[in-house]
Design an enzyme around this catalytic site. Structure first.
Site: not given
Ligand code: HXC
Length: 286
Positions: A157, A175
């Site tokens: 992420s 993300k």
């Protein structure tokens, strides 16, 4: 091979902890994911490197084969994570050659700097599709193996969606979705013995991401609480921890590895682009 030469001997990790296990890595030829994979291989795992570019993927796999005597590393090139069937083919190849998949790193990502004005609808979609849909597709295609082997997933992420970061609208949105996907999967797949976590790197030295985001800004490191940019070894260490039995009770977390950077927020002038001027230009394309 980017981990320090003495990494295995000076580190807290024990040799062979991943022996007999296989890690499947999308974006595995990129700097960060390649070093995550290297750490797993050094500690005993075999690996599959999955990527879009044939040459980059083959070269990465070839280099990774050399990090441990007897390491088996399968190259799975020409895979676009936006197409679940192309990942499924890579899974078939990996299981055919290595017998199983225990760990999945969903690291394939797209990124470029673009202000809202110059970010087309298709550009936004491309990044959301690679980062978010691609992460979903990766777990989807690996699910049978993860279920059989009570495996673990690690999404790559970022911290860009914790606060407003200009020129990263598309990536921040993608993300944020990856974190949501990770949390929900952790809850649903926990009863099957599958752990799911996300790792959020901050600014990491010598990566494509930092070259594009920070450009010639040489002072970024000193403005980070820990006082330096991160290294791929920092990311590799967290990866090993999250896949190891030391993290047996850790699922549904986002491990931030950024030296405390995100707590500082966006510093005006951090990126070498002009927000106001870029957004004032007349752009006709949607
Ligand atoms: C504005 C851009 C652009 C740019 C592409 N586009 N680059 N728009 N500025 N610099 C637009 C195109 O014009 C097009 O929109 C749309 O995006 C899709 O572009 P394609 O090239 O057709 O798509 P595709 O081949 O799928 O490429 C995907 C990509 C590309 C994301 C655009 O950059 C890519 O594949 N990158 C993969 C490698 C990569 O980016 N790695 C870096 C990861 S680093 P139109 O409207 O014209 O059709 C990372 C670290 C983050 O993620 C670190 C954070 C701290």
């Amino acid at each position: 091979m980017v981990l320090e030469d003495n990494w295995l001997h000076s580190s807290v990790w024990k040799q062979g902890i991943f022996a007999g296990k296989v890690v499947f890595v999308t974006g595995g030829a990129g700097t960060i994911c390649k070093d995550q994979t290297e750490a797993m291989i050094r500690l005993g795992a075999d690996a599959a490197i999955v990527g879009r570019n044939q040459q980059k993927t083959d070269v990465a796999a070839e280099e990774l084969r050399k990090v441990r005597n007897g390491a088996k590393v399968v190259s799975c090139p020409n895979v676009d994570v936006r197409d679940v069937h192309s990942i499924a083919e890579a899974v078939r190849k990996t299981v055919g050659e290595l017998g199983r998949i225990d760990f999945v790193i969903a690291g394939a990502a797209g990124n470029f700097l673009a202000d809202f004005n110059h970010l087309s609808s298709n550009a936004f979609k491309s990044v959301v599709d690679i980062d978010l849909l691609g992460s979903f597709n990766t777990v989807k295609a690996c699910f049978d193996q993860l279920r059989s082997n009570r495996g673990a997933v690690l999404f790559v992420s970022a911290t860009l969606h914790y606060y407003g970061v200009p020129f990263q609208i598309h990536v921040g949105a993608a993300k944020a979705g990856v974190d949501a996907l990770s949390n929900a999967l952790a809850v649903e797949l926990g009863p099957l013995g599958i752990r799911v976590n996300a790792l959020a790197p901050g600014p990491i030295a010598n990566t494509e991401g930092i070259r594009r985001l920070a450009g010639k800004n040489k002072t970024l490191g000193s403005s980070i609480p820990i006082g330096r940019l991160g290294t791929t070894t920092d990311i590799a260490n967290s990866t090993v921890y999250l896949f190891s039995s030391a993290a047996a009770y850790v699922t549904g977390t986002v491990q931030v590895v950024d030296g405390g950077n995100w707590h500082m927020g966006y510093r005006k002038g951090e990126y070498p682009v002009k927000i106001l001027e870029m957004n004032q230009e007349k752009v006709t394309k949607l």
